[in-house]
Design an enzyme around this catalytic site. Structure first.
Site, mmCIF file in Angstrom:
data_model
loop_
_atom_site.group_PDB
_atom_site.id
_atom_site.type_symbol
_atom_site.label_atom_id
_atom_site.label_comp_id
_atom_site.label_asym_id
_atom_site.label_seq_id
_atom_site.Cartn_x
_atom_site.Cartn_y
_atom_site.Cartn_z
ATOM 1 N N ASP A 63 -37.994 10.386 24.169
ATOM 2 C CA ASP A 63 -39.286 9.783 23.491
ATOM 3 C C ASP A 63 -40.044 10.915 22.895
ATOM 4 O OD1 ASP A 63 -40.476 11.577 25.556
ATOM 5 O OD2 ASP A 63 -41.231 10.176 26.677
ATOM 6 N N CYS A 108 -37.086 12.258 28.433
ATOM 7 C CA CYS A 108 -38.610 12.070 28.328
ATOM 8 C C CYS A 108 -39.022 13.468 29.000
ATOM 9 C CB CYS A 108 -38.861 10.641 29.345
ATOM 10 S SG CYS A 108 -38.861 10.789 30.816
ATOM 11 N N THR A 125 -40.153 13.989 32.100
ATOM 12 C CA THR A 125 -39.636 14.381 33.349
ATOM 13 C C THR A 125 -38.410 13.998 33.500
ATOM 14 O OG1 THR A 125 -40.374 12.300 34.515
ATOM 15 C CG2 THR A 125 -42.032 14.251 34.613
ATOM 16 N N HIS A 167 -19.173 10.988 41.674
ATOM 17 C CA HIS A 167 -19.257 9.767 42.852
ATOM 18 C C HIS A 167 -19.800 8.631 42.205
ATOM 19 C CE1 HIS A 167 -19.666 12.865 46.462
ATOM 20 N NE2 HIS A 167 -18.437 13.056 45.703
ATOM 21 N N HIS A 182 -15.399 5.572 46.277
ATOM 22 C CA HIS A 182 -16.818 5.316 45.701
ATOM 23 C C HIS A 182 -16.736 4.291 45.036
ATOM 24 C CE1 HIS A 182 -17.520 9.531 46.494
ATOM 25 N NE2 HIS A 182 -16.406 9.866 45.866
HETATM 26 C C1 RB5 Z 1 -45.057 10.399 28.218
HETATM 27 O O1 RB5 Z 1 -46.303 11.217 28.235
HETATM 28 C C2 RB5 Z 1 -44.438 11.055 29.940
HETATM 29 O O2 RB5 Z 1 -44.988 10.356 30.614
HETATM 30 C C3 RB5 Z 1 -42.903 10.456 29.860
HETATM 31 O O3 RB5 Z 1 -42.248 11.141 28.801
HETATM 32 C C4 RB5 Z 1 -42.203 10.801 31.059
HETATM 33 O O4 RB5 Z 1 -42.713 11.905 31.565
HETATM 34 C C5 RB5 Z 1 -42.273 9.732 32.042
HETATM 35 O O5 RB5 Z 1 -41.530 9.654 32.984
#
Ligand code: RB5
Length: 155
Positions: free
Chosen positions: A7, A65, A67, A98, A136
Site C-alpha cells: 500500500d 502495509c 504494520t 506448520h 498439521h
Molecule cells: C495506512 O495508513 C495504514 O493504516 C496501513 O498501512 C496499515 O498499517 C494497516 O494495518
C-alpha cells in the site's frame, strides 16, 4: 514466483525487496508497479497480490502495509490464502512448516523493518522453509472447512 505488493506506506520497502530478489535471481512479479497514492488502501492491495498468488500453487506473496496487520487481515479473507504477519525468522519459518502460508505480510512502519537485514532474514526464512504436512494437515483441512462454511453464509 514471488508476488510483491504494497500500500502507500510500503513503496520504499517494496523497492528494496525487489532489488534484493533481483540480486538473488529470485523470480518476482511486482503486482503494484506504480507510485502509490494515499488512496491505495491495503484491502485493495491484498486482493491484487492474492489473486496473482492463487494463479499458481508455486507462487508466494509478499504483501506490505504499515504494520502488516491490516493487509494480513484482508489477505486472510481470501479463500485459499494463508497469510502471516512476521517480524522474525522463527515466525516466518513456522508459518510455512506448520501453516503452509502462501503470503508473508510485512510492516513498513515497524522498527523491525528499519534494518533491511531483518527483512532479508524473514524473507529468506519464509522462502526456504517448507510445509511439514503430517499432524498439521488435519488443522489446515479445518481451516478449509471454515472457508466452505462461509461460502454457505457462515454465522
Ligand atoms: C495506512 O495508513 C495504514 O493504516 C496501513 O498501512 C496499515 O498499517 C494497516 O494495518
Amino acid at each position: 514466483m514471488i508476488i510483491v505488493g504494497s500500500d502507500h506506506t510500503g513503496v520504499a520497502l517494496k523497492k528494496d525487496i525487489i532489488e534484493y530478489l533481483k540480486e538473488k535471481k529470485i523470480d518476482y512479479f511486482d503486482a503494484t508497479n506504480y507510485e502509490n497514492q494515499d488512496s491505495d488502501d491495503y484491502p485493495d492491495i491484498a486482493v491484487t497480490v492474492c489473486n496473482k498468488v492463487l494463479e499458481d500453487s508455486n507462487n508466494l506473496g509478499i504483501a506490505i502495509c504499515g504494520t502488516g496487520i491490516g493487509i494480513s487481515i484482508a489477505c486472510n479473507k481470501i479463500k485459499g490464502i494463508r497469510a502471516a504477519d512476521c517480524v522474525n525468522e522463527q515466525m516466518a519459518e513456522l508459518s510455512k512448516r506448520h501453516n503452509n502460508c502462501n503470503v508473508l505480510c510485512l510492516g513498513a512502519r515497524l522498527e523491525f523493518s528499519e534494518k533491511f537485514d531483518n527483512v532479508e532474514k524473514v524473507i529468506n526464512s519464509f522462502i526456504n522453509s517448507f510445509y511439514e504436512k503430517g499432524r498439521h494437515e488435519r488443522r489446515l483441512v479445518k481451516i478449509e472447512n471454515i472457508e466452505k462454511m462461509q461460502n454457505k453464509g457462515g454465522k
